[in-house]
Each structure stands twice: as C-alpha cells, then as structure tokens.
Write a protein that holds these residues in place. Sequence first.
Motif, mmCIF file in Angstrom:
data_model
loop_
_atom_site.group_PDB
_atom_site.id
_atom_site.type_symbol
_atom_site.label_atom_id
_atom_site.label_comp_id
_atom_site.label_asym_id
_atom_site.label_seq_id
_atom_site.Cartn_x
_atom_site.Cartn_y
_atom_site.Cartn_z
ATOM 1 N N TYR A 498 0.556 -0.973 -0.015
ATOM 2 C CA TYR A 498 0.014 -0.469 -0.199
ATOM 3 C C TYR A 498 1.088 1.853 0.112
ATOM 4 C CZ TYR A 498 -4.123 -3.279 1.203
ATOM 5 O OH TYR A 498 -5.390 -3.811 0.789
ATOM 6 N N LYS A 506 -6.723 6.424 5.173
ATOM 7 C CA LYS A 506 -7.489 5.126 5.978
ATOM 8 C C LYS A 506 -7.661 5.290 7.704
ATOM 9 C CE LYS A 506 -9.058 1.121 4.079
ATOM 10 N NZ LYS A 506 -8.215 -0.297 3.555
ATOM 11 N N LYS A 509 -9.115 8.230 8.324
ATOM 12 C CA LYS A 509 -10.048 8.348 8.252
ATOM 13 C C LYS A 509 -11.728 7.887 9.129
ATOM 14 C CE LYS A 509 -9.746 9.145 3.683
ATOM 15 N NZ LYS A 509 -10.965 8.750 2.622
ATOM 16 N N TYR A 518 -18.972 11.834 8.689
ATOM 17 C CA TYR A 518 -19.203 10.976 7.326
ATOM 18 C C TYR A 518 -18.432 11.547 6.174
ATOM 19 C CZ TYR A 518 -24.123 9.914 8.835
ATOM 20 O OH TYR A 518 -25.205 9.710 9.269
ATOM 21 N N GLU A 519 -17.698 11.163 5.476
ATOM 22 C CA GLU A 519 -16.217 11.236 4.533
ATOM 23 C C GLU A 519 -17.276 11.299 3.306
ATOM 24 O OE1 GLU A 519 -13.153 9.908 1.359
ATOM 25 O OE2 GLU A 519 -14.504 8.438 1.909
ATOM 26 N N SER A 520 -16.868 13.011 3.397
ATOM 27 C CA SER A 520 -17.382 13.569 1.839
ATOM 28 C C SER A 520 -16.281 14.309 0.468
ATOM 29 C CB SER A 520 -17.669 15.118 2.346
ATOM 30 O OG SER A 520 -16.649 16.084 2.890
ATOM 31 N N VAL A 521 -16.564 13.911 -0.954
ATOM 32 C CA VAL A 521 -15.448 14.262 -1.395
ATOM 33 C C VAL A 521 -16.614 15.654 -2.065
ATOM 34 C CG1 VAL A 521 -14.848 13.561 -4.115
ATOM 35 C CG2 VAL A 521 -15.179 11.989 -1.692
ATOM 36 N N HIS B 108 -16.792 7.271 2.108
ATOM 37 C CA HIS B 108 -18.075 7.844 0.831
ATOM 38 C C HIS B 108 -17.595 6.309 -0.097
ATOM 39 C CE1 HIS B 108 -18.969 9.673 -3.296
ATOM 40 N NE2 HIS B 108 -18.787 10.701 -2.400
ATOM 41 N N ILE B 110 -17.543 6.241 -2.757
ATOM 42 C CA ILE B 110 -16.056 6.523 -3.984
ATOM 43 C C ILE B 110 -14.877 5.878 -3.372
ATOM 44 C CG2 ILE B 110 -14.348 8.028 -5.194
ATOM 45 C CD1 ILE B 110 -16.552 9.365 -6.350
ATOM 46 N N THR B 111 -15.043 5.816 -2.378
ATOM 47 C CA THR B 111 -13.490 5.336 -0.907
ATOM 48 C C THR B 111 -14.060 4.336 -0.681
ATOM 49 O OG1 THR B 111 -13.658 7.918 -0.223
ATOM 50 C CG2 THR B 111 -12.521 5.750 0.745
ATOM 51 N N ASP B 115 -11.275 1.589 -1.983
ATOM 52 C CA ASP B 115 -10.286 0.854 -1.119
ATOM 53 C C ASP B 115 -10.177 -0.730 -1.487
ATOM 54 O OD1 ASP B 115 -9.405 2.956 0.344
ATOM 55 O OD2 ASP B 115 -10.474 3.136 2.081
#
Lengths: 799, 339
Positions: A498, A506, A509, A518-521, B108, B110-111, B115
């Motif tokens: 990796y 990661k 996160k 929450y993850e945003s993009v 998300h 996409i992540t 992954d």
Amino acid sequence: MKVTLNWLRDFVDVNIPAEDLAKRLTNAGMEVEEIIYQNEHLHHVVVGKILKIDRHPQADKLVVCQVDIGGQITQIITAATNVFEGATVPVSLPGADLCNGIKIEKSKLRGVDSYGMFCSGQELGIDENYFEGAGVDGILILPDSFKAGTPIDKALMLNDVVFDIGITPNRPDCMSVIGIAREVCAVLGEKMAEIDYSYKTDKEDNVANYIDIDVKTPNCPRYMAGVVKDIKLERSPLWLRSRLFAVGIKPINTIVDITNYILIEMGQPLHAFDQSLIEGKKIIVRQASNGEEISVLNHNTYKLNEEDIVIADVNKPMVIGGVIGGTNSCINEHSKVAVLESAVFNLKNIRMTSKKIGVRTDSSARYSKGVNLASAELGLKRALHLIDKIECGKVVEGYLDKALAKNEARNIVCSVKEINKILGVEIPVAKMGKILNCLGIKTFIDGDKIHALIPPYREDIEADCDLAEEIIRLYGYDVYDDLDYSLFENAKVTVGKYDEKLLLVKNLKQILINKGFYESVNFSMCPSDVCQKLLIEDERTNLIRIANPLSEDISCVRTCMAHASLVNIAYNQSVGNKNIKLFESGRVYLARELPLKEYPVEKEMLSFVASCEGYDFFYLKGVLENLLSETSLKYSLVRSSEPYLHPGISADVVGEDGVKYASFGQIHPKVAKNYSIAGKVFYAEINIEELIKLPPKKHRVNPISKYPIVERDLAVVVNEDIAVGDLSGAIKSACGKLYFSHSIFDIYRNPSIGEGKKSVAFNIRLSDESKTLNEEDINAVIKKVIKSLAFRFDAKIRE
Amino acid sequence: MKEKLLQIKEEALKEFSSCDDLKSLNDLRVKYFGKQGALTVVLKGMRDLTPQERPIIGALVNDVRQNIESSFAKKEEEIATKELAKKLESEKIDITEPSKDCEKGSFHPITRVIDRLSDICVEMGFEVVQGPEIESDYYNFEALNIPQNHPARDMQDSFYITEKFLMRTQTSAVQVREMEKRKPPFKIVSPGRTYRNDSDSTHSPMFHQFEGLVIDENVSMADLKIMLNTMLTKLFGKGTKTRFRPSFFPFTEPSVEVDVTCPNCGGEGCRLCKGTGWLEMLGAGVVNPKVLEMSGIDSKKYKGFAFGPGVDRLAMIENGVTDLKLMFKNDIRFLNQMK
C-alpha cells in the motif's frame, strides 16, 4: 458516422439481417451505436389516386374522396384543400403509425366512413429539399408517374437502413462508406466490388484552358482539381437525394450534392468553385497572411493568421483551406463552369484552424482525423464519374495534380510468434493470413515471418501489435471467454504494497468515522473569490486558474480545504439537515509562481467540520488529539493564525520542530456569514504531508509500581488569563518523580471568588516505585505544588 | 417449662412463616432472641432447674433455638430474594430508548470502491502508488502516444492551466512516471482524481479512475483477461463474467473495452444494463511498445498490460445510486445510507 445498408451494398453483398451485421461489426471494433429503419413509420402508407371528390353531406369543410390504392378503391374523408380529382397522393391506411405519433384507424367523420388519411410531407418525415411538394401546407401531391398501390417507402426511396457507427480515432479511413464496406467484407469474408471511376470527357477541351494551381505551402501535400462545364444546377435524382437524406445531409443541387455524396462515400472532402470567379484563372494554396479576412458560407467573417491555410486566387482568399468555403467564389445559380477541388491538408493545421475559429464542418471533421493522399485522386475521379452519370455537366479532359508526396502500399514484416505472445493465445498462421487478406492486406508467410503489404488507407498499421489487433478483432475476442490459464502463470512474482500516505489517511478516516463524521468528496476546483470569503491574505491567494473553466464556480484550483467544507455545511443546513459532521481527504495545490512554470506543490490534507447542537471547541480538540495520537507527533498548542478561524477559539498544532501540523477551531463569525452559515461551526485541518514525514509511533511501557497510588484534591483561584494547560504543566513538574497523573475535575467562575477569576480544581495522583508514600511525603509534594502555583501564577488556595 | 418451650417454638415458627418483610422479621428476632426475648427469658429460668432436669431441658432449649434460628435464616433469605426481585423489577428500563455515545459516520462510496480494489490488487502483487493531479502535457498525453494535435485528443476535453500544464484527464499519466522510475517486472495500481471539461447527467468535471499497469517479460492479453476476471469477481461476487470488445486507446494495442455481467441482474437483463445482461466497465489493453520505449523500457524484452476502470460508475452500480450529482453533493441524507 452514418452509412446506409443500400449504400454498402453498392460495394459488398450483404445477405444477413441488419441487426446481425450490426452485431458483427460491433464485435470487430466498428461499434454500431444505432440502427435506424427509415421506413419505421411508413408501413400501411401507399400511393393513391383520387378518382372522385364529393361534398360531405354533413360538413362544409370536409370532402369525401374515392381513392384507387392499387386494385382497390377506398373512401377517405379529408379537410385538405389542395387535393383534386386525378391527384396522386400518399394514403395512410388503417394500421399506419406515422412519425408524428398519429395512428390511423377506420373512423366515421360526421356520419360518413373514412378508411384512412392523405399525408403531408411532414407526416412522412420529409421536407421540400427532399421532395418537391413535401414542404407545402397541405397534402403532398406526388408525380403522376407513381403507380397506385406502391408502398410509399419504396416510391419515395425511404426504405433504407441507416447504421450510426462510432469510429475510433485510429480509423479515419472508416469515416466513409467504402471504409465501412471494407470492414463489412472482412467480417463477412466477402470480396469488395470494383468501384466505378469511369467517365466521358470533352477531349477537345482541357483543364489547362480554365485553371492553374500553385501550391505554396508544405501543409498541402496534394491538391487536385478537375473542371466541369455546362453545369446544370438542378434537383439531383431521387436516388442521390435519398442517400444524402438518409445520412442527414440536406440535398441542395446536383454539384453540391455530388461533393457531399463523395464526402460520405469516399471520405474525401471536395469544394466546388465557380470558375468565372477565380481571378487570374489561378488557384494559389498558401498560408494566410496575418490579419487576412474572409467571409464564408456560415455568414461570418474570420480574421486569419499564418497558421491557417487559404485557397486563394491572385487577388483574394476564397476558402479557409479544409474548413469552409468563402462566399466570393463558390458555385451559385449563375455558374456555368465548376472547378472541383480535391485536396489533402496537414491535419494539424486544420485542427488548429477549426478549433481557433470555432467552425466544425463535415470537411474539417475529416481533415482533422486525417485524409490519405490516395483519397484525393479517387474522390475526384468518383465525383467526375457521378457528374457524368447524372449528366449535370460536361467533364473537361484532364485534371491537375500537385502532389508533394504520394503514399503507396507499404511492406512490413511481422513475427507470428510475437503476435501470439502479445495475444496469449495460439492463432493458426493460416488463419492469420486469411484474416489479413480479408482486410485487404496482402500477406506472404515465410516461417515465423509475415510479410504484409499495407494499403495506403491503413496508415495506423505499423508493427506486430497492430497486426495482432487486426487479427484478434476478426478472429473474435470470445477466444478469451474460456481460457485454461491461471493468473500470471508465466510472470514473475511481485509483492503487493500500500501507499504509506494513503494508509495513514485511511486510519485517520476510520477514527473520524467512529467519531460520527461522514466522508465527503468535493471538487478540487473552487471559485476565484474563495480567499476573500475566507479572509485569507497569504500566498494561498495565488490560485491556479483553469484557462477554460466550465463555470466560475470551478474556475480555480483550491489552495485550502475550508471552502468546500463550509459550502457543504451551508448546503446541508439549507436542506434542513442537523448534526452535520463531515470530513474530506484531498489535496491543496500551491503554485510556486504564477503563471505556472513548474509543477505546483500538491499537499495531501485531511479536513473535518462539525455543525451540531452543543458542539464546542473541546469536542473538536478531543477528536484532533485522538487523530494525532495515531502518530509519533509531540506537539504544543498555540493560538491559531488561520484568518478564517475565531481568533480566541482556535489553535494551531505545532511540533517540536516548529512545523504547523494542524489548525482547528470555531469558524470566524464573519466567514460564517460569508457562507450564510447559521450557528457555530467547528473546523479542523491536518497537514498529512507533514505527518507522513514523522517516524512511526513506538510504544514503550514503563513498569507499574507495586505500591499504592495516593490522591489529593487541590483547588486554586487564578486570574482568568492564566491557561489551565500552564497550571497543569507546573503541577507535573512540581510533583517531580512522584507524579503519576492528574485531572481537572472542575473549573468554576463566580463573582464570589472575584471578578475575572476562576477556580480550577485538580485531582493529583502520586506514586513511588520503591515504597508506600506516607502522609509526610505527600504533604511535602503538595506544598511544593502550591508554592509553585502561587509563585508562577499568583494562585491562591481555595478553601 | 418443657411445655413453655414447645409453645414458644410453635408460636415462633408460626409467626416467622407469616412474616414477609425484613423489618417485621427483625422485630421477631428481638421478640425471641433479644434481651427480653421469650427464649432469653426461658434460658434465664434454667437456673431454677434441678441438676437432673437441666441437661434434658438444655437439650430441648438448644433444639428449639436451632429450629427457630434456622427458620429465621430461611425466612431472611426468602425475604431478601423477594425484595431483590422487587428492586430489580422496579429498575426495569425501556430497552427501545435511543442508544448513547454511539454515533458513527461512514466512508464515501467512492472511497469504498477504491479501498476494495486496492485490497484486491495488493493481494495480487500490485503496489499502490500516487501521482500529481496537475500534470504536464507530456505525462498526460505525449508519453502516452497522444501527440499534440493528434485526433485521439478529441476523445478527452481537458481543463488546461497553461500550454504545458493541465488537470490530469486520466490516471494513466502515473503509468509513465512509474515506468520511468522502476525496473521491470512490476505491477502498480494508482487510484485518484481525474478531470475533464464535461458536465452532464453521466459526466462530472471531476471523477475518479483506478489505473493498473503490469510490466513483465511474459504477460499477454490472456493475463489481462484472467486478472480482470479475478478482480471483478472479487468485487461483484461469484459468477461474475467478463468479455472483451475491440476498442482504441493510443497507449494500448490491442485495446479492448471490457464488459462485465450486470451485477444488478446477474446477466439476466434489467433496466441498468438495458436488457443486455452486460455493463461496459473499463478500457484495457496491451501496452503499446511506443509507450514502453518512450518511458525507457525495452519493448523487445518486456510486455505490459494496462487497465483503468472508472471508479464513480462502479460506486454508483455497487450502491444503486442513479444520480451522479448526488455523489458530490455531500448531503448527509445520502452519506448516512453508507453506514
């Protein structure tokens, strides 16, 4: 690229259904995106002759017609006013389903039966350009020569099947009917029919009497011209119009239609000049001079420069070479003699010009992809053949051909073994030869060697891999569907790994997710006013701008993460979401200088933001501490210098090396207002780029004392501006080696202890490695602590 | 005396058995064993007995006391158990009330896909690498066999910054950098953001790709097929099939478009796959020797293959997202469905 089945059939026998052909072409790399049946909405429509017209007994505006529809008389009621007894008209019968959505059924109109409807051109999907009378406001009146009962699609030549094919950029030769026909031959194993280039000429006359050519630029490797006199500019025959109409080109007149026909059929753009408008009888092909202007057929005038090619006469530019013709010299209704240009231009010039002036024509589209040198000659000859065939002019003997180069078939030598090695499957040599021959590539196989003669139109074929592709696409990719082969059977073993940075991100996160984020993009692009909105005045104002942005909103590349976070909060608030906690991992892009001369610095960042009931700085601080505890970072907190954070409620995380690793705090109220955000918003960002430089975290365990821990509570009153963190530090150092831990269990503010004062209550825990602490030991330490706090912070013991 | 004792015993046992709380039990204890308790009083009377009577009565007293005591103990435990049960009952809570301190966010979509794909590929021996997103024309195009003014440039609309720099249009740019840096054999994948000047219902100006490249003396189209089959089967589950269709990319020759059996219907045909049972998933191919040579790899000795699925589309298919715009809106009503 649109081609029709009938057009293809001029060159190859097709005896399979259109769908099957489409499938086979697609499997061979000519992706048929759509099949259009021209007559989809023309069934149950026939030619009819009106025998008799009577008044409708019940309605003034209707008439009752007796119509011969071929061996049968039917009754049709119409409101149309342009019909008459003896007229030949299209009749849609019960069952018809016209292109405008009208479905025909037997009906009763004011008590009288009607078995269909007369059709206008529009109802048949055609216009005046296609067929005379199709544009009138009323019924299409057909020529009397049309026989009653003939299906209308046949009568009007609207019974072709159109294939819309996606042509990949490596196959410009397939932007033509003959190119696709060659592919059809290859997939069906058929032979291509001979193309008819023959035509009669006026041997008494010669092109030299009309025109001369002077090519002054290397960007026009071949320029050819033919001359046609006594031209008749009229409607082309129906079969020709039908072909053009099917592929979406408007029929105009004979000569123009033929140039378009050749463009589609041969892939060769042509241009027709009025010979009388070419001054000095001379065509000069040259680079434009700077600022040279030309008015062209799209009603615009363009200013050109040295990159553009013009076709000129001795006095004026007449055509923007390869792109569009000028109004000053093209054929028109008064023209008597036409000069047909068939040329090849350097695709780079055409691409540049077309892009620069924003004009894209069928001609420029083909030149931009590449037209081969041989095509100019074939295109011109085929055009003269057609002119002769439909008798719309007299072809003058000879043609002019200024060629800097000619391309001919090339011989290449490839290896059978190498081809099979690329493909990873064994394809028999004989099969390879057969496939290549079908593609018009003549082969001679000698052991491992394939000698292949590549036709001029296949400029894309150069090496083993190109032949491998030609072979496999026609052999069929389904050979890979059931492979008896294991993964990387013959390849060397490699070790997977990796990316360290991604791995750290990661982990971080995951912690944020466990804390409810929450993850945003977000897009990496931002509007140009972000820095004003965020009150940023440092080097981050040097936003990298996109030269051709889609919109102002995404016209720059971001230099900070906060903008997107705040936009997300504002959006979520606006739709009524509550307890909004988001994070994003992404980059900021910092230019060393503008305009960009070298790569900018791309910094990996992790930002998070919270807009929640009851949230405060210390929750945020806790999350940040959690994240940083994943690393070996030793840090202290200082007041943050981030302009978009509240100056009193924010901090920077600074390492022992003085590097800023993170900033966090409450969003500055002014900034919050700029984003129309309600309530307090807390934001943090971590510089991953710096964190990743740290050595990995190591855990070292201290022995646990077997003697008991003792604890004492201590409350002190200090001035408000004394930092609790400093008190803590002082306690720790005053306790010396007996220090075990301490906590703050109360911070109390009340006028009773004095204005501008606060009381801080500590629970101090002491321990010794070698003995049980007695009262005396403990008192000595606590005394020391009190003294230290009093001395350094003027702290008073609170009783 | 004997009668008295027996009477006490009978009375005591009766009273204990009817007692049902700790307080009255305690009162009874005092009544019988206290200083003035009935039994105590009898014991005091022992002094007046004859020496012959004493052992007989003594034994009887002991017997009576033990009897009462054990009955007392039994009753005490009985009551304690009852009282505890009562207490536990009174402490009963509503277990459907909301939980505390358990809020959790989510990755998300996409992540998640990136992954997953990374994990799958690392297992197969790939190294995950990164490259710049603001890229030079050379790495993004030229070195991938897409020279200036080449028709293949029409395939992508770029966001230009200067003549030399642009927002990378494909993660393939990383391929070239890795080929320049590394000695074969190697296998790399490179996930990341990519950008194109395009915005409609199926195109976003920013999107994600997952580039893969293998360079080795002995890899072919067949390895590519098996590798992709393995990868997509791990992603979409058992029974996943792939198929190749011819296509064109300037940096691979032969080039293929890879279809995968529709994960929504398992190949039966549904709305997602427009009834075909297949979804177009990615482009791939054998690395064009021109590209190898430009990056300093001996194309006579080494072969390579490359592949590049679009991550956003995969994520949408995986999670049943039908509106591309939702992927970048960051609406928590969308994101909290990814928990």
